[in-house]
Write a protein that holds these residues in place. Structure first.
Motif, PDB file in Angstrom:
ATOM      1  N   LEU A 131      26.115 -70.266 110.140  1.00 57.10           N
ATOM      2  CA  LEU A 131      25.575 -70.614 111.318  1.00 57.10           C
ATOM      3  C   LEU A 131      24.521 -69.731 112.041  1.00 57.10           C
ATOM      4  CD1 LEU A 131      28.808 -72.238 112.550  1.00 57.10           C
ATOM      5  CD2 LEU A 131      26.769 -73.527 111.448  1.00 57.10           C
ATOM      6  N   TYR A 132      24.820 -68.568 112.061  1.00 47.96           N
ATOM      7  CA  TYR A 132      23.969 -67.581 112.844  1.00 47.96           C
ATOM      8  C   TYR A 132      22.461 -67.490 112.030  1.00 47.96           C
ATOM      9  CZ  TYR A 132      21.416 -63.453 113.977  1.00 47.96           C
ATOM     10  OH  TYR A 132      20.865 -62.581 114.441  1.00 47.96           O
ATOM     11  N   LEU A 133      22.744 -67.524 110.701  1.00 45.21           N
ATOM     12  CA  LEU A 133      21.167 -67.472 110.180  1.00 45.21           C
ATOM     13  C   LEU A 133      20.322 -68.806 110.359  1.00 45.21           C
ATOM     14  CD1 LEU A 133      22.378 -65.705 106.837  1.00 45.21           C
ATOM     15  CD2 LEU A 133      21.191 -64.744 108.508  1.00 45.21           C
ATOM     16  N   SER A 139      15.220 -70.577 115.510  1.00 48.35           N
ATOM     17  CA  SER A 139      14.613 -69.899 116.797  1.00 48.35           C
ATOM     18  C   SER A 139      13.234 -69.252 116.398  1.00 48.35           C
ATOM     19  CB  SER A 139      15.401 -68.899 117.286  1.00 48.35           C
ATOM     20  OG  SER A 139      15.062 -68.072 118.412  1.00 48.35           O
ATOM     21  N   ARG A 140      12.964 -68.634 115.534  1.00 41.95           N
ATOM     22  CA  ARG A 140      12.081 -67.853 114.894  1.00 41.95           C
ATOM     23  C   ARG A 140      10.936 -68.688 114.719  1.00 41.95           C
ATOM     24  NH1 ARG A 140      14.699 -63.169 111.416  1.00 41.95           N
ATOM     25  NH2 ARG A 140      15.093 -61.663 113.041  1.00 41.95           N
ATOM     26  N   PRO A 144      11.737 -76.397 116.055  1.00 40.12           N
ATOM     27  CA  PRO A 144      11.106 -77.711 115.817  1.00 40.12           C
ATOM     28  C   PRO A 144      12.064 -78.616 115.686  1.00 40.12           C
ATOM     29  CG  PRO A 144      10.700 -76.099 113.859  1.00 40.12           C
ATOM     30  CD  PRO A 144      11.486 -75.413 115.066  1.00 40.12           C
ATOM     31  N   HIS A 145      13.190 -78.460 114.792  1.00 43.58           N
ATOM     32  CA  HIS A 145      14.145 -79.218 114.683  1.00 43.58           C
ATOM     33  C   HIS A 145      14.991 -79.960 115.661  1.00 43.58           C
ATOM     34  CE1 HIS A 145      13.333 -77.109 110.727  1.00 43.58           C
ATOM     35  NE2 HIS A 145      13.126 -78.413 110.238  1.00 43.58           N
ATOM     36  N   VAL A 146      15.166 -78.749 116.479  1.00 45.82           N
ATOM     37  CA  VAL A 146      16.102 -79.472 117.489  1.00 45.82           C
ATOM     38  C   VAL A 146      15.189 -79.940 118.643  1.00 45.82           C
ATOM     39  CG1 VAL A 146      17.443 -78.129 119.418  1.00 45.82           C
ATOM     40  CG2 VAL A 146      17.641 -77.317 117.146  1.00 45.82           C
ATOM     41  N   THR A 147      13.916 -79.473 118.589  1.00 48.84           N
ATOM     42  CA  THR A 147      12.953 -80.056 119.722  1.00 48.84           C
ATOM     43  C   THR A 147      12.948 -81.564 119.392  1.00 48.84           C
ATOM     44  OG1 THR A 147      11.805 -77.971 120.188  1.00 48.84           O
ATOM     45  CG2 THR A 147      10.535 -80.151 120.710  1.00 48.84           C
ATOM     46  N   GLU A 148      12.769 -81.969 117.947  1.00 47.29           N
ATOM     47  CA  GLU A 148      12.502 -83.276 117.581  1.00 47.29           C
ATOM     48  C   GLU A 148      13.767 -83.970 117.822  1.00 47.29           C
ATOM     49  OE1 GLU A 148      11.323 -86.746 116.036  1.00 47.29           O
ATOM     50  OE2 GLU A 148      10.074 -84.748 116.362  1.00 47.29           O
ATOM     51  N   LEU A 149      14.874 -83.638 117.759  1.00 44.63           N
ATOM     52  CA  LEU A 149      16.324 -84.011 118.024  1.00 44.63           C
ATOM     53  C   LEU A 149      16.351 -84.615 119.485  1.00 44.63           C
ATOM     54  CD1 LEU A 149      18.720 -82.200 115.708  1.00 44.63           C
ATOM     55  CD2 LEU A 149      18.115 -84.514 115.694  1.00 44.63           C
TER      56      LEU A 149
END
Length: 160
Positions: A131-133, A139-140, A144-149
């Motif tokens: 999960l951390y990785l 983050s790096r 993009p994926h979380v923003t889309e969600l």
């Protein structure tokens, strides 16, 4: 639906309470820790940039810088490109604070996991590392994926 119940966040808050209490006993507040952390990760940062990144007014940054310099955690040097500004650097004492904070966290997490047997600890550690990785990679790349969600969730709420 968040099946995690935000438990990772809640545990992090609890360990942070212990860290803050421990650091306060040593004369360092949480805001000071935030500033030290920023300067450690961006040596040579200007007070103006600290103000921007920590969302603090310039006067508060100047006061905090002076306090941390007096306590021996930061040093200032003249900016060769602009004689009016100063560049901030963490001292070796600030590096020791990082070690102290990490030590407090390590003791807390060791205590927290002590009721799990070895197999449970290994499985948990493996999952947590995955999960951390994944979070670090997201983050790096700028989330993009979380923003889309988040955008999709906003659209779903707008439709209701």
């Amino acid at each position: 639906m968040d099946i995690s119940g935000r438990q990772i966040t809640k545990i992090a808050r609890e360990v942070n309470k212990l860290v803050i209490r421990t650091m306060k006993e040593g004369g360092i507040g949480s805001g000071e820790m935030d500033m030290i952390h920023l300067v450690r990760h961006q040596p040579g940062i200007s007070q103006k940039e600290v103000s921007r990144q920590l969302n603090m007014d310039k006067g508060a940054v100047a006061r905090r810088t002076a306090s941390l310099e007096q306590k021996g955690y930061l040093s200032r040097s003249e900016n060769p490109e602009d004689g009016r500004s100063r560049l901030l650097y963490a001292t070796p004492e600030a590096e020791q604070l990082k070690t102290s904070k990490a030590a407090v966290e390590a003791v807390f997490y060791e205590w927290l996991l002590s009721e799990l047997d070895e197999e449970e600890q290994t499985a948990f550690s493996t999952t947590l590392n995955k999960l951390y990785l994944r979070s670090k990679q997201e983050s790096r790349s700028g989330f993009p994926h979380v923003t889309e969600l988040l955008l999709q969730e906003g659209e779903d709420h707008a439709e209701k």
